[in-house]
Each structure stands twice: as C-alpha cells, then as structure tokens.
Design an enzyme around this catalytic site. Structure first.
Site, PDB file in Angstrom:
ATOM      1  N   SER A  96       0.868  -1.193   0.000  1.00 50.13           N
ATOM      2  CA  SER A  96       0.000   0.000   0.000  1.00 50.13           C
ATOM      3  C   SER A  96       0.895   1.229   0.000  1.00 50.13           C
ATOM      4  CB  SER A  96      -0.843  -0.022   1.281  1.00 50.13           C
ATOM      5  OG  SER A  96      -1.446   1.220   1.504  1.00 50.13           O
ATOM      6  N   TYR A 144      -1.954  -0.933  10.170  1.00 50.08           N
ATOM      7  CA  TYR A 144      -1.975  -1.182   8.718  1.00 50.08           C
ATOM      8  C   TYR A 144      -0.603  -0.852   8.115  1.00 50.08           C
ATOM      9  CZ  TYR A 144      -3.856  -1.074   3.912  1.00 50.08           C
ATOM     10  OH  TYR A 144      -4.112  -1.313   2.579  1.00 50.08           O
TER      11      TYR A 144
HETATM   12  N1  LIG Z   1      -8.581  -0.435  -2.011  1.00 48.28           N
HETATM   13  C1  LIG Z   1      -7.567   0.372  -1.755  1.00 48.28           C
HETATM   14  O1  LIG Z   1      -7.708   1.598  -1.823  1.00 48.28           O
HETATM   15  C2  LIG Z   1      -6.220  -0.186  -1.419  1.00 48.28           C
HETATM   16  C3  LIG Z   1      -5.144   0.711  -1.289  1.00 48.28           C
HETATM   17  C4  LIG Z   1      -3.897   0.212  -0.954  1.00 48.28           C
HETATM   18  C5  LIG Z   1      -3.700  -1.144  -0.754  1.00 48.28           C
HETATM   19  N2  LIG Z   1      -4.763  -2.003  -0.867  1.00 48.28           N
HETATM   20  C6  LIG Z   1      -4.518  -3.428  -0.612  1.00 48.28           C
HETATM   21  O2  LIG Z   1      -4.994  -4.172  -1.701  1.00 48.28           O
HETATM   22  C7  LIG Z   1      -5.287  -5.501  -1.264  1.00 48.28           C
HETATM   23  C8  LIG Z   1      -6.608  -5.943  -1.850  1.00 48.28           C
HETATM   24  O3  LIG Z   1      -7.633  -5.169  -1.288  1.00 48.28           O
HETATM   25  P1  LIG Z   1      -8.865  -4.637  -2.148  1.00 48.28           P
HETATM   26  O4  LIG Z   1      -8.744  -3.182  -2.186  1.00 48.28           O
HETATM   27  O5  LIG Z   1      -8.993  -5.384  -3.399  1.00 48.28           O
HETATM   28  O6  LIG Z   1     -10.050  -4.943  -1.121  1.00 48.28           O
HETATM   29  P2  LIG Z   1     -11.230  -6.010  -1.166  1.00 48.28           P
HETATM   30  O7  LIG Z   1     -11.848  -5.925   0.183  1.00 48.28           O
HETATM   31  O8  LIG Z   1     -12.067  -5.780  -2.341  1.00 48.28           O
HETATM   32  O9  LIG Z   1     -10.447  -7.400  -1.313  1.00 48.28           O
HETATM   33  C9  LIG Z   1      -9.749  -7.974  -0.235  1.00 48.28           C
HETATM   34  C10 LIG Z   1     -10.072  -9.453  -0.220  1.00 48.28           C
HETATM   35  O10 LIG Z   1      -9.323 -10.068   0.839  1.00 48.28           O
HETATM   36  C11 LIG Z   1     -10.173 -11.037   1.421  1.00 48.28           C
HETATM   37  N3  LIG Z   1      -9.771 -11.360   2.783  1.00 48.28           N
HETATM   38  C12 LIG Z   1      -9.909 -10.593   3.888  1.00 48.28           C
HETATM   39  N4  LIG Z   1      -9.493 -11.270   4.965  1.00 48.28           N
HETATM   40  C13 LIG Z   1      -9.083 -12.486   4.529  1.00 48.28           C
HETATM   41  C14 LIG Z   1      -8.539 -13.618   5.172  1.00 48.28           C
HETATM   42  N5  LIG Z   1      -8.370 -13.661   6.504  1.00 48.28           N
HETATM   43  N6  LIG Z   1      -8.226 -14.707   4.428  1.00 48.28           N
HETATM   44  C15 LIG Z   1      -8.435 -14.688   3.086  1.00 48.28           C
HETATM   45  N7  LIG Z   1      -8.944 -13.640   2.424  1.00 48.28           N
HETATM   46  C16 LIG Z   1      -9.252 -12.547   3.142  1.00 48.28           C
HETATM   47  C17 LIG Z   1     -11.564 -10.390   1.408  1.00 48.28           C
HETATM   48  O11 LIG Z   1     -12.598 -11.346   1.568  1.00 48.28           O
HETATM   49  C18 LIG Z   1     -11.558  -9.715   0.042  1.00 48.28           C
HETATM   50  O12 LIG Z   1     -12.104 -10.544  -0.957  1.00 48.28           O
HETATM   51  C19 LIG Z   1      -5.242  -5.475   0.262  1.00 48.28           C
HETATM   52  O13 LIG Z   1      -4.053  -6.076   0.712  1.00 48.28           O
HETATM   53  C20 LIG Z   1      -5.249  -3.988   0.577  1.00 48.28           C
HETATM   54  O14 LIG Z   1      -4.596  -3.700   1.784  1.00 48.28           O
HETATM   55  C21 LIG Z   1      -6.011  -1.553  -1.206  1.00 48.28           C
END
Ligand SMILES: NC(=O)c1ccc[n+]([C@@H]2O[C@H](COP(=O)([O-])OP(=O)(O)OC[C@H]3O[C@@H](n4cnc5c(N)ncnc54)[C@H](O)[C@@H]3O)[C@@H](O)[C@H]2O)c1
Length: 280
Positions: free
Chosen positions: A144, A157
C-alpha cells in the site's frame, strides 16, 4: 518472464477488488489459476466469471490466509496435483484507521493476522517448492501507500504494509540466484470492497464522508491488475499507482524536510477530518 500463457498462478483475496480483477485478467491470458479467499460466495463468483470466459481455474478453496494449516494444506494439494507455482500473488488484506489509544489488542491481531501472517504463509508454503523446482518465477505482494509512508491513523496497517515492502526487498536479493523476481505493489486509493469494509475508529457521521472523499480519487481494480501484469512482464520491483504518492515518496527519499512538513499537514488534516483535536 514475458509469456504468461500456461503459467501456474496462485492469487489470494480473489473474491473481490484487486485480487478478483487480477484473477480475471490472468484467466484471459490463459494462466492456470489457483485461487483463495475467506469469502466463499465471492470466490465462487470469481471462478464462474473466469470459467464462463473460457479461463482455467485448477483449484479454488475458501480459507483464512492467516491460518497456517489451511495454507499448508492448500499448498500440498497444489504441489501434489500440479507441481510448483510459477507466480505467487499475495493480495488478501484488511484495513483499519485508528489512533493507538482507541485500539484493542484484538484490532492489532486481526490486521496483522491477515496482512502480515497471510503473506508470510503464502511465502513459506509456496516459495521453497518454487526454488526446488528450479524453474524461476515471480512473487507479487500487494502492500500500500502505507507501506512506503507512515500515514497518520494507519499504525497497524502501515506496520504490516511496511513489513511486506521489507520482506519483498530482502527476497528480491535472496531469490535472484534462483531466477525468482519480486514485485511489491503500493496502491493509493482503489475503488474496491475495502472502501466499505475498512474499519474507521472515528465518529460515525464522518466515516461516510471519508469514504466518499477516498472514492473521488480512487482508480479501478482493473487498472491495478493491469499494472501487476506489467510489473511481472517487465520485472519491475516497486509499483506505485498514483502520481501524488510518487511525489511524496520522492520527497521522503530525496528531501526529507519537505516530506516531514507535508506529513505534519496531512496529520493535522486527518485529525481534523476524523474529529481528533490534538494540541500541537
Ligand atoms: N482499495 C484500496 O484503496 C487499497 C489501497 C492500498 C492497498 N490495498 C490493498 O490491496 C489488497 C486488496 O484489497 P482490495 O482493495 O482489493 O479490497 P477487497 O476488500 O475488495 O479485497 C480484499 C479481499 O481479501 C479477502 N480477505 C480478507 N481477509 C481475509 C482472510 N483472513 N483470508 C483470506 N482472504 C481474506 C476479502 O474477503 C476480500 O475478498 C489489500 O491487501 C489492501 O490492503 C487496497
């Protein structure tokens, strides 16, 4: 690694957002997919989308990436049935914005369990077998902006996401001799399920405002999936998805006093927005 067709790819967090978009994009590139997520229904939807488009999902199983035994059992199934992976993509994650005094021990545990242990379990269960197979490969971990910058309100985080950057940098050098490349993806705002599930320890009425503001600057998960695939093809190490974060990271590396002033301003804005009036 230029050609992705036929590569064996494992993706965590495949039920939603960046993980799902990456799985769909790699399905279209004719990769052989291994998918997981804790959300079984969402995972099934992803598998259906990929299969209906003619893609190949070899195995999909829902489990908690923070549970070592589940990851180890899944890895055994993959290795016994299909051999070692070519590409490991750690995406699953959860988010929490809080001041430290408003956090319970369970908050620390929950975020560390998914964001850090989840990635470690992926690495320890799959990478040694990739090394033994001797075919090279690629590891992508989604960190991130908070993995490069100590963003205010992100203490746990940011801790997990900085750890992902640190581990990836270490492995980038350790695994070079095995022809295994590393990428660490540091997105800014992305319009995914996380925007709704992020836990914000603040007054209830401001959290919707914060989410709406976040969404205004958000890019699509498909765009991030595209950048992940480009990073694999071009063996790119750090992927930063937004221009403002590229600038901020530049100042951190090359002009720390400017970075420090910007961070103090961001901290004041976040305290004000999230209604924490801290005397300075
Ligand atoms: N969305 C943003 O703005 C953003 C920004 C920076 C980083 N990220 C990172 O991107 C990655 C993906 O997130 P996203 O934005 O696609 O969100 P999202 O919530 O759409 O997807 C995250 C997925 O992880 C799964 N998950 C959560 N806990 C879990 C567990 N214990 N075991 C297995 N699966 C689990 C959820 O069910 C979900 O499907 C994450 O690591 C997040 O920190 C996202």
């Amino acid at each position: 690694m230029q050609i992705l067709k036929g590569k064996k790819v494992f993706i965590t967090g495949a039920a939603s957002g960046i993980g799902r978009a990456t799985a769909i994009a790699m399905g279209k590139l004719e990769c052989s997919l291994f998918l997981t997520d804790i959300n079984g229904d969402g995972l099934k939807n992803t598998v259906d989308i990929i299969s209906n488009a003619g893609g190949r999902v070899c195995l999909a199983r829902s489990f908690d990436v923070g549970h070592y035994q589940s990851m180890a059992e899944f890895a055994k199934k993959v290795h016994d049935g299909y051999g070692s992976l070519d590409i490991l993509i750690n995406v699953a994650g959860v988010a929490l914005f809080s001041q430290i005094e408003d956090m319970q021990h369970s908050d620390w545990e929950r975020v560390i369990n998914v964001n850090l242990w989840g990635v470690i379990h992926g690495l320890e269960c799959f990478v040694p077998e990739m090394i033994r197979a001797g075919n090279g490969g690629h590891i992508v971990s989604v960190s991130s902006t908070a993995g490069l910058i100590g963003l205010p309100w992100h203490v746990v985080y940011a801790g997990t996401k900085h750890a992902i950057v640190g581990m990836s940098e270490c492995l980038r050098y350790d695994l070079r001799k095995h022809n295994i490349d590393l990428s660490v993806v540091c997105p800014g705002a992305v319009n995914t399920g996380l925007v709704q599930t992020v836990e914000i320890h603040s007054d209830k009425e401001v959290t919707d405002e914060v989410r709406a503001h976040f969404l205004k600057r958000a890019i699509t998960p498909e765009k991030v999936a595209d950048l992940i695939i480009k990073a694999i093809r071009k063996r790119k190490f750090i992927v930063i998805t937004s221009i403002d974060i590229k600038f901020l990271y530049f100042f951190k590396k090359y002009c720390f006093p400017v970075y420090h002033r910007i961070m103090l301003a961001i901290s004041r804005i976040m305290d004000k927005t999230l209604k924490k009036d801290v005397a300075r």
